[in-house]
Scaffold this active site. Structure first.
Site, mmCIF file in Angstrom:
data_model
loop_
_atom_site.group_PDB
_atom_site.id
_atom_site.type_symbol
_atom_site.label_atom_id
_atom_site.label_comp_id
_atom_site.label_asym_id
_atom_site.label_seq_id
_atom_site.Cartn_x
_atom_site.Cartn_y
_atom_site.Cartn_z
ATOM 1 C CD GLN A 112 -14.633 8.372 -3.856
ATOM 2 O OE1 GLN A 112 -13.804 7.574 -4.293
ATOM 3 N NE2 GLN A 112 -15.713 8.670 -4.554
ATOM 4 C CG HIS A 154 -27.282 2.342 -9.807
ATOM 5 N ND1 HIS A 154 -26.840 2.717 -11.055
ATOM 6 C CD2 HIS A 154 -26.604 3.115 -8.923
ATOM 7 C CE1 HIS A 154 -25.972 3.691 -10.934
ATOM 8 N NE2 HIS A 154 -25.792 3.940 -9.648
ATOM 9 C CG HIS A 161 -22.787 0.657 -10.721
ATOM 10 N ND1 HIS A 161 -23.708 0.952 -9.751
ATOM 11 C CD2 HIS A 161 -21.714 1.453 -10.485
ATOM 12 C CE1 HIS A 161 -23.223 1.893 -8.948
ATOM 13 N NE2 HIS A 161 -22.015 2.212 -9.372
HETATM 14 O O1 PAF Z 1 -17.396 6.878 -9.090
HETATM 15 C C1 PAF Z 1 -17.181 6.204 -8.042
HETATM 16 O O2 PAF Z 1 -17.989 5.396 -7.608
HETATM 17 C C2 PAF Z 1 -15.880 6.427 -7.290
HETATM 18 O O3 PAF Z 1 -15.490 7.756 -7.372
HETATM 19 C C3 PAF Z 1 -14.750 5.493 -7.752
HETATM 20 C C4 PAF Z 1 -14.383 5.757 -9.214
HETATM 21 C C5 PAF Z 1 -15.167 4.056 -7.577
HETATM 22 C C6 PAF Z 1 -13.466 5.727 -6.941
HETATM 23 O O4 PAF Z 1 -13.650 5.398 -5.601
#
Ligand code: PAF
Length: 285
Positions: free
Chosen positions: A56, A29, A32
């Site tokens: 994550q 979006h 970014h």
């Molecule tokens: O902020 C994010 O989108 C994620 O935590 C990242 C930094 C790409 C790590 O997977």
């Protein structure tokens, strides 16, 4: 735009230095794109990685449904003069990966998402090792993530310059996030109340620190509780709303005039985070 899909290809140094890595999970979006522009403004060639990092996500989180839009992402990156893209396969990235533990992960988002920041720091470390950027860009919306990555750089990648990009907001103040895609237009307008509450809190705290500095610390809890109630009355489930020292994420004790107001809420089952770092010594918003 150079598109690289394997670590093997990276070993031929496809990207032109100096370049800045912008790690993402795709579904790009304008927040970014702002990170990409910051890299360009600082004279780095922007290289975006797109990898939905399974490490994550918690077992009950949205890994499966996390929005994916690779073709559109590539078009958007090209239109915005992105220099390079790295789209690795999950298997190659995770093979023999060194699992790291993130510091300060017992606080804020780390407390409610156990293992989340270990997953983030493990992947970002891997990306740094294979891509070898001169710089990296992270957004201030993920404040705790920024602190953790700065720590990683200090420990293991001292040569990488850290660039921080301010939080991008929509016209109503809602912090841009891929998860906003789960909300419809009227829900997004409702969700922008989060920022209005943060701004209201910021003004009240600044005023209090000016007119009643003596009682400032003892008043913090009641201000926090008052705003938490107000937010809950509007239909948000508050995960946390905290007033902290932005350098350490410890309780605010006036070690400096900078204060972090950090919030995470569930709204229509979507987890949204936001924060403001305020300067109590300045009277402006
Ligand atoms: O902020 C994010 O989108 C994620 O935590 C990242 C930094 C790409 C790590 O997977």
């Amino acid at each position: 735009m150079i598109i690289v899909k394997s670590i093997e290809q990276l070993s031929h140094n496809p990207f032109k230095p100096p370049f800045a890595l912008i790690p993402t999970m795709g579904n790009l979006h304008s927040g970014h794109i702002n990170l990409l522009r910051l890299a360009i403004n600082k004279n780095f060639n922007p290289v975006v990685s797109i990898f939905v990092n399974p490490l994550q996500f918690g077992p009950n989180e949205d890994l499966k449904s996390y929005p994916r839009s690779l073709e559109r992402d590539l078009d958007v990156l090209k239109e915005n003069n992105c220099h390079g893209v790295f789209i690795p396969e999950q298997e190659e990235i995770l093979k023999n990966i060194e699992n790291l533990n993130a510091p300060i992960s017992d606080k804020l988002c780390g407390k409610s998402r156990p293992g989340h920041f270990d997953g983030v720091v493990t992947i970002v470390n891997r990306l740094f090792e294979v891509i070898k950027p001169e710089a990296c860009v992270f957004g201030a919306k993920d404040f705790q993530q920024q602190l953790i990555i700065k720590h990683l750089i200090k420990e293991k990648h001292r040569h990488i310059k850290f660039l921080s990009a301010p939080t991008q907001r929509d016209e109503n103040g809602l912090a841009l996030s891929s998860r906003n895609n789960y909300l419809n237009e009227s829900e997004k307008i409702e969700a922008s109340l989060i920022f209005k509450f943060l701004s209201g809190m910021s003004s009240e705290l600044k005023l209090l620190s000016r007119v009643n500095q003596k009682n400032f610390l003892s008043e913090l809890k009641s201000i926090q509780e008052k705003y938490q109630r107000k937010i809950e009355e509007k239909g948000f489930e508050v995960d946390y709303l905290e007033l902290l020292d932005p350098a350490t994420l410890e309780r605010f004790e006036y070690n400096s005039n900078k204060m972090l107001i950090a919030i995470a809420v569930f709204f229509k089952e979507v987890r949204l985070i936001d924060n403001l770092v305020i300067d109590l010594a300045s009277s402006s918003q």
